[in-house]
Design a protein around this motif. Structure first.
Motif, PDB file in Angstrom:
ATOM      1  N   GLU A 197     -18.142 -43.920 -84.346  1.00  0.00           N
ATOM      2  CA  GLU A 197     -17.752 -43.440 -85.685  1.00  0.00           C
ATOM      3  C   GLU A 197     -16.238 -43.429 -85.870  1.00  0.00           C
ATOM      4  OE1 GLU A 197     -19.611 -39.643 -85.852  1.00  0.00           O
ATOM      5  OE2 GLU A 197     -21.624 -40.462 -86.207  1.00  0.00           O
ATOM      6  N   ARG A 198     -15.479 -43.338 -84.776  1.00  0.00           N
ATOM      7  CA  ARG A 198     -14.012 -43.347 -84.866  1.00  0.00           C
ATOM      8  C   ARG A 198     -13.448 -44.764 -84.932  1.00  0.00           C
ATOM      9  NH1 ARG A 198     -11.566 -38.264 -84.069  1.00  0.00           N
ATOM     10  NH2 ARG A 198     -13.220 -36.713 -83.775  1.00  0.00           N
ATOM     11  N   GLY A 199     -14.324 -45.771 -84.921  1.00  0.00           N
ATOM     12  CA  GLY A 199     -13.850 -47.152 -84.966  1.00  0.00           C
ATOM     13  C   GLY A 199     -13.334 -47.663 -83.641  1.00  0.00           C
ATOM     14  N   ILE A 200     -13.715 -47.016 -82.545  1.00  0.00           N
ATOM     15  CA  ILE A 200     -13.266 -47.389 -81.208  1.00  0.00           C
ATOM     16  C   ILE A 200     -14.312 -48.281 -80.560  1.00  0.00           C
ATOM     17  CG2 ILE A 200     -12.688 -46.488 -78.911  1.00  0.00           C
ATOM     18  CD1 ILE A 200     -11.885 -43.841 -80.361  1.00  0.00           C
ATOM     19  N   LEU A 201     -13.878 -49.375 -79.962  1.00  0.00           N
ATOM     20  CA  LEU A 201     -14.804 -50.217 -79.202  1.00  0.00           C
ATOM     21  C   LEU A 201     -15.460 -49.375 -78.112  1.00  0.00           C
ATOM     22  CD1 LEU A 201     -12.735 -53.498 -78.846  1.00  0.00           C
ATOM     23  CD2 LEU A 201     -14.913 -53.257 -80.046  1.00  0.00           C
ATOM     24  N   THR A 202     -16.796 -49.426 -78.055  1.00  0.00           N
ATOM     25  CA  THR A 202     -17.546 -48.530 -77.189  1.00  0.00           C
ATOM     26  C   THR A 202     -18.421 -49.337 -76.239  1.00  0.00           C
ATOM     27  OG1 THR A 202     -17.614 -46.971 -79.043  1.00  0.00           O
ATOM     28  CG2 THR A 202     -19.039 -46.506 -77.156  1.00  0.00           C
ATOM     29  N   GLY A 203     -18.265 -49.059 -74.945  1.00  0.00           N
ATOM     30  CA  GLY A 203     -19.051 -49.741 -73.929  1.00  0.00           C
ATOM     31  C   GLY A 203     -20.010 -48.790 -73.242  1.00  0.00           C
ATOM     32  N   GLY A 204     -21.039 -49.355 -72.652  1.00  0.00           N
ATOM     33  CA  GLY A 204     -21.990 -48.578 -71.877  1.00  0.00           C
ATOM     34  C   GLY A 204     -22.288 -49.270 -70.563  1.00  0.00           C
ATOM     35  N   HIS A 205     -22.714 -48.483 -69.600  1.00  0.00           N
ATOM     36  CA  HIS A 205     -23.043 -48.997 -68.276  1.00  0.00           C
ATOM     37  C   HIS A 205     -24.432 -48.494 -67.904  1.00  0.00           C
ATOM     38  CE1 HIS A 205     -23.182 -48.810 -63.839  1.00  0.00           C
ATOM     39  NE2 HIS A 205     -22.447 -49.903 -63.904  1.00  0.00           N
ATOM     40  N   ILE A 232     -20.345 -53.191 -76.209  1.00  0.00           N
ATOM     41  CA  ILE A 232     -20.330 -53.885 -74.922  1.00  0.00           C
ATOM     42  C   ILE A 232     -21.299 -53.181 -73.980  1.00  0.00           C
ATOM     43  CG2 ILE A 232     -18.875 -54.601 -72.970  1.00  0.00           C
ATOM     44  CD1 ILE A 232     -16.459 -54.073 -74.952  1.00  0.00           C
ATOM     45  N   LEU A 233     -22.017 -53.965 -73.178  1.00  0.00           N
ATOM     46  CA  LEU A 233     -22.919 -53.393 -72.187  1.00  0.00           C
ATOM     47  C   LEU A 233     -22.681 -54.038 -70.835  1.00  0.00           C
ATOM     48  CD1 LEU A 233     -25.310 -51.408 -71.750  1.00  0.00           C
ATOM     49  CD2 LEU A 233     -26.839 -53.368 -72.091  1.00  0.00           C
ATOM     50  N   LYS A 234     -22.543 -53.196 -69.809  1.00  0.00           N
ATOM     51  CA  LYS A 234     -22.491 -53.638 -68.416  1.00  0.00           C
ATOM     52  C   LYS A 234     -23.816 -53.277 -67.753  1.00  0.00           C
ATOM     53  CE  LYS A 234     -17.635 -53.173 -67.061  1.00  0.00           C
ATOM     54  NZ  LYS A 234     -16.729 -52.378 -66.200  1.00  0.00           N
ATOM     55  N   ILE A 235     -24.354 -54.213 -67.011  1.00  0.00           N
ATOM     56  CA  ILE A 235     -25.603 -54.006 -66.292  1.00  0.00           C
ATOM     57  C   ILE A 235     -25.349 -54.334 -64.830  1.00  0.00           C
ATOM     58  CG2 ILE A 235     -28.014 -54.770 -66.070  1.00  0.00           C
ATOM     59  CD1 ILE A 235     -27.781 -55.835 -68.982  1.00  0.00           C
ATOM     60  N   HIS A 236     -25.904 -53.566 -63.928  1.00  0.00           N
ATOM     61  CA  HIS A 236     -25.946 -54.062 -62.551  1.00  0.00           C
ATOM     62  C   HIS A 236     -27.131 -53.510 -61.792  1.00  0.00           C
ATOM     63  CE1 HIS A 236     -24.509 -50.706 -60.040  1.00  0.00           C
ATOM     64  NE2 HIS A 236     -23.491 -50.511 -60.849  1.00  0.00           N
ATOM     65  N   GLN A 237     -27.421 -54.152 -60.663  1.00  0.00           N
ATOM     66  CA  GLN A 237     -28.564 -53.795 -59.846  1.00  0.00           C
ATOM     67  C   GLN A 237     -28.307 -52.497 -59.084  1.00  0.00           C
ATOM     68  OE1 GLN A 237     -26.117 -55.674 -58.961  1.00  0.00           O
ATOM     69  NE2 GLN A 237     -26.039 -56.185 -56.777  1.00  0.00           N
ATOM     70  N   MET A 238     -29.401 -51.804 -58.755  1.00  0.00           N
ATOM     71  CA  MET A 238     -29.273 -50.644 -57.886  1.00  0.00           C
ATOM     72  C   MET A 238     -28.876 -51.115 -56.501  1.00  0.00           C
ATOM     73  SD  MET A 238     -29.764 -47.291 -57.658  1.00  0.00           S
ATOM     74  CE  MET A 238     -28.231 -47.325 -56.748  1.00  0.00           C
ATOM     75  N   GLN A 239     -27.805 -50.510 -55.955  1.00  0.00           N
ATOM     76  CA  GLN A 239     -27.353 -50.830 -54.609  1.00  0.00           C
ATOM     77  C   GLN A 239     -27.403 -49.563 -53.750  1.00  0.00           C
ATOM     78  OE1 GLN A 239     -24.061 -54.106 -54.544  1.00  0.00           O
ATOM     79  NE2 GLN A 239     -23.558 -52.718 -56.190  1.00  0.00           N
TER      80      GLN A 239
END
Length: 319
Positions: A197-205, A232-239
């Motif tokens: 809502e603040r117009g900030i690029l928002t990523g998730g992991h 933006i979305l970051k995905i990774h495997q369980m390690q």
């Protein structure tokens, strides 16, 4: 040269629609960010000496059961050095290959909004004073953001490139409790929405393969994650990392971890359930060999991405 915009999020979203989906078969981060800057940009990780509320006893102690910060800290990232010193060392590391590179200061280690706002501001602004640093990326937890800090970040976003990246990890509250995350999914949803809502690029992991989550549960969550106003979305495997509580659980009661082929198939199915405009930054993480218990795939991140792209291309030809 600083690359300044009053609304980076709008420009970033528009950049996707300026061109059709590229040859990578998904909206990949590398292509996306190259359209935003007139020069090559590289993240430099910074350890600013933060901790987490589920490490210092505020919420819990010991942190998430899988977490070991050594798995993603490059050699130049050392909290005994100032932010400026770490960035200068990072610049030296990358400049050997790309002398004309510009940089994003990536506040990566632990929770980088956990502290007094005066202290936080001083660290971000120190980073932005370093030559050739053209923006910052802030990794944090969704329970460590405040309206006061968002007010500041909204103003900062008018001056420089900014991404705020939240560790969501799972949309399943039972899983979040099991991994000692210290917040529920609604907390993640609220933080993402308020930042957007603040117009900030928002990523998730997020992490695929957390204990207790099978393929069906993981795929159930994909549309939920996609419904968040993430850019933006970051995905990774369980390690499973040596010395963590998860490693002790795995040793006592081994559970299934995905093979590389299983994981590729899962990722293909997962991303097919996501919004097409969602920028996908990565699909795997690579921990140091001496720390990693499982899964041991024996391939580099770029090799995995090549395998994924090949499989995606084959899959799309069958449609």
């Amino acid at each position: 040269m600083r690359f300044i915009s009053v609304c980076w999020a709008k420009i970033a979203k528009k950049s996707y629609f300026c061109k059709k989906m590229n040859e990578n078969l998904y909206n990949d981060f590398g292509s996306w960010i190259r359209r935003l800057f007139p020069y090559r940009v590289q993240k430099i990780g910074v350890d600013a000496g933060f901790t987490c509320p589920n490490r210092d006893g505020t919420i819990s102690s010991g942190g998430c059961i899988y977490c070991d910060n050594r798995t993603f800290s490059p050699a130049y990232c050392n909290n005994k050095l100032s932010v400026s010193q770490q960035l200068e060392r990072g610049k030296q590391f990358f400049a050997r290959k790309y002398p004309e590179m510009k940089y994003l200061a990536y506040f990566q280690a632990f929770t980088n909004t956990y502290g007094s706002i005066e202290h936080i501001k001083s660290l971000y602004e120190e980073a932005l004073q370093v030559k050739d640093v053209v923006g910052i990326v802030i990794g944090t937890r969704p329970d460590c953001i405040s309206d006061e800090l968002l007010d500041y970040l909204e103003g900062l976003n008018r001056q420089t490139f900014l991404i705020v990246e939240y560790g969501i990890e799972s949309a399943n509250d039972n899983t979040l409790r099991r991994i000692n995350r210290g917040h529920d999914f609604n907390c993640s949803r609220r933080a993402v929405e308020k930042t957007h809502e603040r117009g900030i690029l928002t990523g998730g992991h997020i992490i695929l393969g957390l204990p207790g989550e099978d393929k069906e549960e993981i795929l159930r969550q994909a549309p939920i994650i996609s419904s968040l106003p993430l850019d933006i979305l970051k995905i990774h495997q369980m390690q499973i990392i040596r010395g963590t509580r998860l490693a002790a659980e795995y040793q006592e009661h081994p559970f299934h971890v995905f093979s590389v082929d299983e994981y590729i198939d899962l990722v293909i199915r997962y991303i097919s359930l996501l919004r097409k405009d969602l920028v996908l930054e990565r699909f795997v993480s690579q921990s140091p060999e001496e720390l990693l218990i499982a899964p041991k795939w024996g391939i580099k991140n770029y090799e995995f991405t090549n395998l994924l792209r090949k499989r995606l291309s084959e899959y799309q030809k069958l449609l």
